[in-house]
Design an enzyme around this catalytic site. Structure first.
Site, PDB file in Angstrom:
ATOM      1  N   LYS A 283       0.853  -1.189   0.000  1.00 55.78           N
ATOM      2  CA  LYS A 283       0.000   0.000   0.000  1.00 55.78           C
ATOM      3  C   LYS A 283       0.889   1.239   0.000  1.00 55.78           C
ATOM      4  CE  LYS A 283      -3.844  -1.941   2.723  1.00 55.78           C
ATOM      5  NZ  LYS A 283      -4.929  -1.835   1.734  1.00 55.78           N
ATOM      6  N   ARG A 357      -9.918 -12.031   2.283  1.00 55.96           N
ATOM      7  CA  ARG A 357     -10.776 -13.122   1.798  1.00 55.96           C
ATOM      8  C   ARG A 357     -10.062 -14.461   1.869  1.00 55.96           C
ATOM      9  NH1 ARG A 357     -11.451  -9.953  -3.746  1.00 55.96           N
ATOM     10  NH2 ARG A 357     -11.080  -8.292  -2.249  1.00 55.96           N
TER      11      ARG A 357
HETATM   12  N1  BES Z   1      -7.925  -4.061   4.474  1.00 54.52           N
HETATM   13  C1  BES Z   1      -8.139  -3.715   3.127  1.00 54.52           C
HETATM   14  C2  BES Z   1      -9.483  -3.051   2.884  1.00 54.52           C
HETATM   15  C3  BES Z   1      -9.647  -1.665   3.403  1.00 54.52           C
HETATM   16  C4  BES Z   1      -9.319  -0.587   2.620  1.00 54.52           C
HETATM   17  C5  BES Z   1     -10.198  -1.445   4.641  1.00 54.52           C
HETATM   18  C6  BES Z   1      -9.500   0.683   3.083  1.00 54.52           C
HETATM   19  C7  BES Z   1     -10.379  -0.177   5.100  1.00 54.52           C
HETATM   20  C8  BES Z   1     -10.043   0.898   4.318  1.00 54.52           C
HETATM   21  C9  BES Z   1      -8.081  -4.950   2.239  1.00 54.52           C
HETATM   22  O1  BES Z   1      -7.258  -5.966   2.658  1.00 54.52           O
HETATM   23  C10 BES Z   1      -7.622  -4.484   0.904  1.00 54.52           C
HETATM   24  O2  BES Z   1      -6.517  -4.009   0.827  1.00 54.52           O
HETATM   25  N2  BES Z   1      -8.469  -4.598  -0.100  1.00 54.52           N
HETATM   26  C11 BES Z   1      -8.168  -4.156  -1.401  1.00 54.52           C
HETATM   27  C12 BES Z   1      -8.696  -5.179  -2.367  1.00 54.52           C
HETATM   28  C13 BES Z   1      -8.236  -4.985  -3.776  1.00 54.52           C
HETATM   29  C14 BES Z   1      -6.755  -5.269  -3.888  1.00 54.52           C
HETATM   30  C15 BES Z   1      -9.026  -5.912  -4.643  1.00 54.52           C
HETATM   31  C16 BES Z   1      -8.851  -2.817  -1.629  1.00 54.52           C
HETATM   32  O3  BES Z   1      -9.975  -2.632  -1.181  1.00 54.52           O
HETATM   33  O4  BES Z   1      -8.236  -1.933  -2.231  1.00 54.52           O
HETATM   34 ZN    ZN Z   2      -5.235  -5.712   1.996  1.00 52.29          ZN
END
Ligand code: BES
Ligand code: ZN
Ligand code: ZN
Length: 508
Positions: A283, A357
């Site tokens: 990230k 997931r």
């Molecule tokens: N923990 C994150 C989701 C998240 C994002 C929670 C922002 C709270 C605030 C999750 O593990 C994630 O990174 N999801 C990705 C999925 C994508 C790569 C398909 C996302 O939502 O960007």
């Molecule tokens: Zn994530």
């Protein structure tokens, strides 16, 4: 905070501050507010008449009487329009009151029960929400503050109708216990990610029964499984995500046997990513610190078990929380890897940041195998897409069973924790089909919350299941809906309400 009922007259009650209320548009207050107004020789009526105070939602008027009432401060709280008032607003009404009391360093606050008079709310339910509001508003994560903020020591409801004593006392007790469990979960979510790694979350879960009575504690069993067992069970999703971290994964299992022995189980699966860097699909730095709350689903499900035990809901419920730290390192899993899940399905990893997931799928498969639950609910800070779709007001909700979905909707309505259903149409599944394996772990830029749920559905199988995406609601940046900024403890309140519905249903 001690939360208690005192029978008597608020005019004569002695506290550091007493709280009465006013609905918007009322010119001549009645009930307790009217009595206080009369004792103050019409000071409240005068403020209304002169336009100083209108009773708008959240509006406050602080008076410093020198005679007439026993307490040195009278706070008149605006409750807004009477038609719009609700149980959850009883909870939300506590925040400005407790906040002011904390600012003024007051030890004891006494309030009338909002909404039980002309508001027309059920007194026991109103008392639940009042206690919940007081407990939640007094919360602060101050572990690392050299100077601790003042907390309110006592919150009293003052009531003069003897007939209401028993329902109000019951409601207060219930609300205070649930509030304590919500705050327990909030503390876990607030903890810095270096303090609370998978073993730390497991240790906290082990202490889940601490502070509850022995009768409740006897019905609780918490087990923690380590990497060896996770390997033995073939939980490829949990292993892959956990690989990049020095802190090995854990599988946390917390049972409360409140129901009849041999009776059906309800499984609560919660995402326990103690820190989500994104892994190799790293990230960006901005806001990454917030990803300590990626275990809010896990904390919430453990908190729900604590609450269920604290108030004695007659159900058998188990929380299953896969705990991992998603880190980039030489040992980390990579985009392109194909992993074999506990269920036997294979998953092509396209982003190591879609890790939730993967761990949930294994935990769901495990919960199904071990407990054969009659219903399964999962909660996860799963997708940024859900924050885009529903913001920080409402959680996303998706499931495979109409009956279970309507129970969760009902529980959402009663608890005040908003949830909204998204569709699970067949067509979306195409987005997560893999060329090289059975599934891929991301479904492209469209409908991200739905495709994440499609993925989970493949592991729920024929078990009635509902998924709650709490990414938007588990942490709020700004004060909103009666919560100070920070963790909300979602979805503890919704799950507690759902479990008590289940308890009532089974008792019939
Ligand atoms: N923990 C994150 C989701 C998240 C994002 C929670 C922002 C709270 C605030 C999750 O593990 C994630 O990174 N999801 C990705 C999925 C994508 C790569 C398909 C996302 O939502 O960007
Ligand atoms: Zn994530
Ligand atoms: Zn995550």
């Amino acid at each position: 905070m001690k939360i208690e009922l005192v029978m008597g007259d608020i005019v004569r009650h002695k506290a550091d501050m007493v709280v009465v209320n006013l609905f918007e548009g009322v010119k001549r207050p009645g009930g307790a507010t009217g009595a206080v107004d009369a004792a103050l020789e019409g000071a409240i009526t005068a403020a209304i008449r002169d336009g100083d105070f209108q009773g708008k939602w959240g509006e406050t008027l602080l008076l410093r009487p020198v005679k007439g009432v026993a307490s040195p401060r009278v706070l008149v709280l605006g409750l807004g329009k009477k038609e719009k008032f609700s149980l959850d607003l009883v909870r939300q009404a506590a925040l400005p009151v407790v906040r002011l009391a904390r600012k003024l360093k007051l030890a004891t606050v006494a309030s009338v029960l909002h909404g039980a008079g002309i508001g027309g709310l059920d007194p026991e339910a109103a008392a639940r929400f009042a206690a919940l509001g007081a407990a939640l508003s007094n919360y602060e994560y101050d572990r690392y503050k050299s100077e601790k903020e003042n907390r309110v020591g006592r919150f009293r409801l003052v009531e003069n109708n003897r007939l209401l004593a028993s329902p109000i006392r019951k409601g207060l007790e219930y609300g205070a216990r649930v509030g304590e469990a919500v705050n327990w979960a909030r503390n876990l979510v607030s903890s810095p990610p270096g303090d609370l790694r998978p073993d730390g979350l497991a240790r906290a879960a082990k202490a889940l029964a601490k502070g509850l009575g022995t009768a409740a504690a006897k019905k609780i069993r918490v087990r923690v499984f380590g990497k060896k067992e996770i390997e033995a069970w073939g939980m490829g999703g949990i292993l892959a995500v956990g690989k990049g971290s020095d802190a090995p994964p854990r599988l946390i299992v917390a049972e409360f046997r409140g129901g009849r022995p041999g009776g059906p189980w309800t499984a609560l699966v919660g995402k326990g990513v103690t820190f989500d860097t994104g892994g190799i699909s790293l990230k960006k730095w901005e806001g990454m610190e917030k990803m300590k709350y990626d275990m809010a689903g896990g904390a919430g499900m453990l908190g729900a078990v604590r609450a269920a035990a604290a108030v004695g809901i007659p159900v058998n419920v188990v929380a299953v929380v896969p705990a991992v730290e998603n880190m980039p390192s030489g040992a980390a899993y990579r985009p392109g890897d194909v992993i074999r899940m506990m269920s036997g399905k294979t998953v092509e990893v396209l982003s190591t940041d879609a890790e939730g997931r993967l761990i949930l799928a294994d935990a769901m498969a495990w919960a199904k195998k071990r407990y054969r639950p009659a219903a399964m609910v999962d909660a996860a800070t799963l997708t940024g897409a859900c924050v885009v779709a529903l913001g920080s007001v409402t959680m996303g909700m998706i499931g495979n069973d109409g009956k279970l979905l309507s129970m969760i909707k009902e529980a959402s309505g009663v608890s005040g924790e908003k949830a909204w259903e998204l569709p699970l149409h067949e067509e979306y599944f195409e987005q997560i089909k893999s060329e090289i394996g059975d599934l891929k772990n991301i479904g492209g830029p469209e409908a991200g919350t739905i495709t994440a749920a499609c993925f989970l559905k493949e592991f729920a199988g024929d078990t009635p299941w509902v998924h709650l995406d709490i990414a938007g609601v588990a942490w709020r940046e700004k004060e909103r809906m009666g919560y100070a900024p920070g963790p909300t403890g979602a979805p503890v309140r919704l799950i507690v309400e759902f479990l008590s519905q289940e308890g009532r249903k089974r008792a019939q």
